[in-house]
Design an enzyme around this catalytic site. Structure first.
Site, PDB file in Angstrom:
ATOM      1  CG  HIS A 273     -98.801   3.745 -32.064  1.00 27.82           C
ATOM      2  ND1 HIS A 273     -98.229   4.647 -31.188  1.00 27.82           N
ATOM      3  CD2 HIS A 273    -100.074   3.590 -31.623  1.00 27.82           C
ATOM      4  CE1 HIS A 273     -99.107   5.008 -30.274  1.00 27.82           C
ATOM      5  NE2 HIS A 273    -100.250   4.386 -30.520  1.00 27.82           N
TER       6      HIS A 273
ATOM      7  CG  ASN B   1     -96.796   5.145 -23.757  1.00 28.39           C
ATOM      8  OD1 ASN B   1     -95.773   5.824 -23.793  1.00 28.39           O
ATOM      9  ND2 ASN B   1     -97.387   4.681 -24.843  1.00 28.39           N
TER      10      ASN B   1
ATOM     11  CE1 TYR C 276    -102.640   8.908 -22.154  1.00 28.00           C
ATOM     12  CE2 TYR C 276    -101.511   6.802 -22.301  1.00 28.00           C
ATOM     13  CZ  TYR C 276    -101.825   8.034 -22.838  1.00 28.00           C
ATOM     14  OH  TYR C 276    -101.322   8.385 -24.068  1.00 28.00           O
TER      15      TYR C 276
HETATM   16  O1  IFM Z   1    -104.449   7.018 -28.162  1.00 31.23           O
HETATM   17  C1  IFM Z   1    -103.765   6.086 -27.390  1.00 31.23           C
HETATM   18  C2  IFM Z   1    -102.427   5.766 -28.016  1.00 31.23           C
HETATM   19  O2  IFM Z   1    -102.553   5.317 -29.310  1.00 31.23           O
HETATM   20  C3  IFM Z   1    -101.731   4.702 -27.217  1.00 31.23           C
HETATM   21  N1  IFM Z   1    -101.678   5.053 -25.821  1.00 31.23           N
HETATM   22  C4  IFM Z   1    -102.886   5.491 -25.183  1.00 31.23           C
HETATM   23  C5  IFM Z   1    -103.537   6.585 -25.993  1.00 31.23           C
HETATM   24  C6  IFM Z   1    -104.833   7.044 -25.313  1.00 31.23           C
HETATM   25  O3  IFM Z   1    -105.730   5.992 -25.215  1.00 31.23           O
END
Ligand code: IFM
Length: 459
Positions: A124, A298, A300
């Site tokens: 990560h 992931n 958002y």
């Molecule tokens: O905090 C980050 C994470 O490390 C990776 N994905 C998006 C998140 C929010 O920006």
């Protein structure tokens, strides 16, 4: 908003929460840890808001037992965390540092003792600085080193860890780190960023091979990609073309090789002024596209693409993310504290796009979804975060609808368990279900934590 109003999810659906090493651990000079590119980047003036660094973060390295207790109380079935490569191989190669492995071994045992399934991400974003000094992800050797590291961690923990994710968000590691320069290592390149994207995928493939070669049986292996569903901002031909370019950049660079065994159509035309793709080798597609047991997703926000002028006409200086596109989301969409538009239906569209575009797709686990809002600690030491509750509610309903529509989604991990170090934006942006009062390191569950706990308990 009652969590129990959300329609039932399939039996066995995994409820989880996620974090990442550099964002929460702190203790950067303890346990024999080496330096990572984020230690270097955060020390550069002006790179991180307010000069924040990950030196202390949430002090999770020392408080991991308390954090597992919070997870247990939340009722999650699984916890997604990442291993810091520089804790395991301080210089990115050579023998394992026993103290580093021991920390994660203790964390895994604590989780198992609490009845929580560990879901381990190997990378990560915290590349050992020594590897960046040797070229970082621009060079193929880093992919080979990553496979060696994966083999070490897997050999030590696979007897107790059933879920393995090679990379988190290779888009961010390559394009934000080597093209936009907003993230470590802070480079602004064309060819170098495209090489980084490719070598990350090669590293994923080599790591999967290394782990399969020594598998205990029963481990699920996968990768986590961050994707956005892309819509043209208008039906103008220029915006429709911009949307195709953005879909290529944001999604297909990763999903086509991983899930369809091909490089995306149109990429040579798009990037030929800045790269000859000489970093590719015969056989790479087979390596990258090996069968996976899960796809981590992931998401958002959705993308609404609009045509824009090229920022740098001279290809010698043009960065790889300069594909003549700007984001132009509908004005009526609300925004989080990150400025990201909120549209749960965008996640539904993305899930259906994956299903339709990639036959034979492995089961999907949503490995991150969540939001940042301006949370405030009330005088009675409570934190009310209705914006986050509404965000989670909407996105979970969208996931549930997609499942009803035949998309194979097996789990959902909320980002994040704790407020943490939000990379270049430092500690100002809070994503946690749990508020962290950084000076005292007190953890205060927000109303979203209670909401999510009720939701899980009601399942
Ligand atoms: O905090 C980050 C994470 O490390 C990776 N994905 C998006 C998140 C929010 O920006």
């Amino acid at each position: 908003m009652a969590a129990t109003d959300i329609p039932a999810f399939p039996a066995g659906f995994v409820w989880g929460a996620a974090t990442a090493a550099y964002q929460i651990e702190g203790a950067v000079d303890e346990g024999g840890r080496g330096r990572s590119i984020w230690d270097t980047f955060a020390a550069l003036p002006g790179k991180i808001a307010r000069g924040d660094t990950g030196e202390v973060a949430c002090d999770h390295y020392h408080r991991y037992r308390d954090d597992v207790a919070l997870l247990k109380d939340l009722g999650v079935g699984s916890y997604r965390f990442s291993v810091a490569w520089p804790r395991i191989q301080p210089d990115g190669k050579g023998p394992a540092n026993p103290e580093g492995l021991d920390f994660y071994s203790r964390l895994v045992d604590e989780l198992l003792g609490a009845g929580i399934t560990p879901c381990l991400t190997l990378y990560h974003w915290d590349l050992p600085q020594a590897l960046e000094d040797a070229g970082g992800w621009r060079v193929r050797d880093t992919a080979e080193r990553f496979a060696e590291y994966a083999g070490i961690v897997h050999a030590a923990l696979a007897d107790r860890v059933p879920m393995w994710i090679t990379l988190n968000e290779p888009y961010c590691s390559s394009f934000i780190g080597y093209a936009e320069g907003r993230h470590a290592p802070g480079a602004r390149e064309g060819h170098g960023a495209l090489a980084a994207a490719h070598h990350l995928l090669v590293g994923h493939g080599l790591a999967v091979q290394a782990m399969r070669a020594q598998a205990h049986g029963g481990e699920q292996l996968g990768i986590t990609v961050n994707l956005s569903h892309v819509t043209p901002a208008t039906q103008d031909a220029a915006d429709v073309a911009a949307a195709a370019r953005n879909e290529l950049l944001l999604n297909r660079v990763f999903t086509d090789p991983l899930l369809a065994g091909r490089y995306p159509a149109g990429e040579r035309e798009l990037w030929s002024p800045i790269s000859d793709f000489s970093f590719r080798r015969d056989g790479d597609l087979e390596l990258i596209g090996q069968p996976l047991d899960l796809l981590g997703l992931n998401n958002y926000f959705p993308s609404y693409a609009k045509h824009a002028p090229t920022a740098d006409e001279d290809p010698a200086y043009r960065v790889a993310t300069d594909v003549n596109v700007v984001e132009a989301p509908p004005a009526e969409l609300s925004r989080t504290a990150m400025g990201w538009p909120v549209e749960p239906a965008g996640l539904g569209r993305l899930l259906r796009w994956l299903r339709d575009e990639y036959p034979g797709l492995p089961p999907i686990y949503i490995t991150e979804n969540g939001s940042s809002y301006l949370d405030a600690l009330a005088p009675d030491k409570s934190v009310d975060d209705p914006g986050r509750v509404a965000y989670l509610d909407g996105h979970l309903r969208a996931v549930r609808d997609a499942i009803a529509d035949g998309v194979d989604v097996r789990g959902y991990y909320c980002w994040s368990l704790l407020d943490n170090f939000e990379w270049a934006l430092g500690y100002a942006k809070r994503f946690g279900l749990v508020y962290v009062d950084y000076p005292s390191q007190l953890r205060i569950p927000k109303s979203s934590y209670h909401w999510y706990r009720d939701l899980i308990a009601g399942r």
